[in-house]
Design an enzyme around this catalytic site. Structure first.
Site, PDB file in Angstrom:
ATOM      1  N   SER A  83      -4.938   3.056 -43.403  1.00 12.98           N
ATOM      2  CA  SER A  83      -4.311   1.950 -42.679  1.00 12.98           C
ATOM      3  C   SER A  83      -2.795   1.934 -42.817  1.00 12.98           C
ATOM      4  O   SER A  83      -2.145   0.982 -42.392  1.00 12.98           O
ATOM      5  CB  SER A  83      -4.890   0.631 -43.191  1.00 12.98           C
ATOM      6  OG  SER A  83      -4.885   0.644 -44.600  1.00 12.98           O
ATOM      7  N   THR A 185      -2.879  -2.859 -44.739  1.00 17.14           N
ATOM      8  CA  THR A 185      -1.415  -2.908 -44.820  1.00 17.14           C
ATOM      9  C   THR A 185      -0.947  -3.034 -46.263  1.00 17.14           C
ATOM     10  O   THR A 185      -1.522  -3.813 -47.024  1.00 17.14           O
ATOM     11  CB  THR A 185      -0.935  -4.163 -44.060  1.00 17.14           C
ATOM     12  OG1 THR A 185      -1.255  -3.993 -42.695  1.00 17.14           O
ATOM     13  CG2 THR A 185       0.548  -4.400 -44.223  1.00 17.14           C
ATOM     14  N   THR A 203       2.493  -0.327 -42.248  1.00 21.61           N
ATOM     15  CA  THR A 203       1.107  -0.266 -41.785  1.00 21.61           C
ATOM     16  C   THR A 203       0.958   0.588 -40.534  1.00 21.61           C
ATOM     17  O   THR A 203       1.935   0.794 -39.797  1.00 21.61           O
ATOM     18  CB  THR A 203       0.621  -1.701 -41.445  1.00 21.61           C
ATOM     19  OG1 THR A 203      -0.777  -1.698 -41.198  1.00 21.61           O
ATOM     20  CG2 THR A 203       1.313  -2.267 -40.219  1.00 21.61           C
ATOM     21  N   ARG A 213       0.477  -2.157 -28.855  1.00 26.05           N
ATOM     22  CA  ARG A 213       0.376  -3.411 -29.617  1.00 26.05           C
ATOM     23  C   ARG A 213       1.223  -3.325 -30.900  1.00 26.05           C
ATOM     24  O   ARG A 213       1.203  -2.342 -31.630  1.00 26.05           O
ATOM     25  CB  ARG A 213      -1.085  -3.662 -29.973  1.00 26.05           C
ATOM     26  CG  ARG A 213      -1.333  -4.950 -30.768  1.00 26.05           C
ATOM     27  CD  ARG A 213      -1.419  -4.686 -32.243  1.00 26.05           C
ATOM     28  NE  ARG A 213      -1.809  -5.871 -33.013  1.00 26.05           N
ATOM     29  CZ  ARG A 213      -1.785  -5.937 -34.331  1.00 26.05           C
ATOM     30  NH1 ARG A 213      -1.378  -4.900 -35.028  1.00 26.05           N
ATOM     31  NH2 ARG A 213      -2.161  -7.015 -34.973  1.00 26.05           N
ATOM     32  N   GLY A 215       2.037  -5.568 -34.437  1.00 27.08           N
ATOM     33  CA  GLY A 215       1.502  -6.671 -35.235  1.00 27.08           C
ATOM     34  C   GLY A 215       2.588  -7.452 -35.946  1.00 27.08           C
ATOM     35  O   GLY A 215       3.762  -7.425 -35.566  1.00 27.08           O
ATOM     36  N   THR A 236      -1.152  -9.731 -45.012  1.00 22.63           N
ATOM     37  CA  THR A 236      -2.034  -8.670 -44.526  1.00 22.63           C
ATOM     38  C   THR A 236      -3.152  -9.332 -43.728  1.00 22.63           C
ATOM     39  O   THR A 236      -3.441 -10.514 -43.913  1.00 22.63           O
ATOM     40  CB  THR A 236      -2.601  -7.834 -45.698  1.00 22.63           C
ATOM     41  OG1 THR A 236      -3.471  -6.830 -45.182  1.00 22.63           O
ATOM     42  CG2 THR A 236      -3.371  -8.686 -46.691  1.00 22.63           C
ATOM     43  N   GLY A 237      -3.760  -8.569 -42.840  1.00 25.15           N
ATOM     44  CA  GLY A 237      -4.851  -9.113 -42.046  1.00 25.15           C
ATOM     45  C   GLY A 237      -4.482  -9.178 -40.573  1.00 25.15           C
ATOM     46  O   GLY A 237      -3.609  -8.445 -40.102  1.00 25.15           O
TER      47      GLY A 237
END
Ligand code: SD4
Length: 324
Positions: A83, A185, A203, A213, A215, A236-237
């Protein structure tokens, strides 16, 4: 001389700022002083080797900003970390696209988003911070900049991540994975021997995302934020949820207002839970303050972090919102 118009305007502004909580007392920076002993905190299992690399820099008297870059370079180069950087899972078109940001003790920051082919996006972000008048470079422009700065163009898709992508293509089903094999991440915060704070976040983003995309991770105040007089936070997430609430900026501001890192992380998760369909995704926040306290909170069970403090570098489980 104060005329009536100015007087009325002045009183109206005073009431407004008091109402907004922006009066002198709260606008003044809260310096959480104390024994700012060196420490490092970072997200997920890959935080452990990252913290160890950070510690080597800090122990020898290095600056937090150098340490955080060195630390997150470790999972960026690790093909097993699926990741982050090299070996990161690609988007739905099979392209590995990277997001990263970095922030130093003076409030300077740099970031790259939608960057391809460069193993160490955090180091490119640092160059953006130091060698340009900008904060963020993106896509092709970020790649061109990296190449000009001497970074090597590489294929970041490993056999393993290509195989995972091919498998995903069989169903092409896009749904958030709550905790991805306990590494995702990396967001990392460090305090050096001088007591200065820096942070870094890097990440490959959500796997199987739409091409293009971006983030939360490269957005200053979303994926990461530090203020040397208060503390720092990383996320993170599900990046979209963090971006909608500018989570790490929020956490630092809550700490400035007097909350502990733990209380601030909990409130930031609460903001997400109040307005979003939070049960379907994971968010994990970490925060530290200037006196070396830390906090961690997530929506679901399973978020863990590495803390290097008082001579120990260990994993801890975060507390979380959704029980049972
Ligand atoms: C993103 N926050 O791109 C990153 C990905 C991540 O756990 O941290 N996943 O939204």
């Amino acid at each position: 001389m104060i005329n009536r118009r100015n007087f009325i305007l002045g009183s109206a502004l005073t009431s407004l700022t008091t109402f907004l909580g922006l009066n002198r007392a709260t606008a003044k920076r809260v310096v959480v002083s104390g024994d700012a002993r060196p420490m490092v905190i970072s997200t997920w299992n890959h935080g452990l080797p990252a913290n160890a690399a950070v510690w080597n820099v800090i122990e020898s008297g290095g600056k937090a900003i150098d340490a955080v870059e060195t630390g997150v370079n470790v999972p960026e180069a690790d093909p097993e970390s699926n990741s982050v950087g090299y070996g990161g899972y690609p988007d739905r078109d099979g392209k590995v696209t990277l997001d990263a940001c970095i922030m130093d003790e003076t409030g300077n920051c740099g970031s790259v988003s939608f960057l391809q082919h460069i193993k160490h996006p955090i180091s490119v972000a640092r160059k953006v911070m130091e060698d340009t008048p900008h904060v963020m470079l993106s896509g092709e422009g970020a790649l061109e900049f990296a190449l000009q700065k001497g970074f090597k163009k590489e294929n970041l898709l490993t056999d393993k991540s290509r195989a995972a992508w091919k498998k995903w293509l069989e169903k092409s089903e896009y749904k958030p994975i709550i905790n991805r094999e306990n590494h995702d991440t990396i967001g990392l915060l460090a305090i050096d021997q001088k007591g200065d704070i820096s942070g870094a976040c890097t990440t490959s983003g959500l796997s199987w995302k739409l091409h293009g995309r971006v983030g939360d991770s490269p957005i200053i105040g979303a994926g990461m934020y530090t203020d040397n007089e208060v503390g720092g936070a990383v996320a993170t997430g599900m990046g979209e949820a963090v971006m909608k609430t500018l989570g790490t900026f929020l956490i630092v501001e809550l700490m400035r207002g007097g909350k502990s890192p733990q209380e601030a992380c909990e409130e930031a998760v609460g903001r997400i839970a109040a307005k979003q369909d939070y049960k379907s995704f994971q968010i994990g926040y970490l925060a530290i303050n200037k006196s070396g306290q830390h906090g961690a909170f997530s929506i679901h069970k399973g978020f863990n972090y590495a803390l290097h403090k008082d001579g120990e570098n260990k994993m801890y489980d975060s507390s979380y919102l959704v029980k049972g």
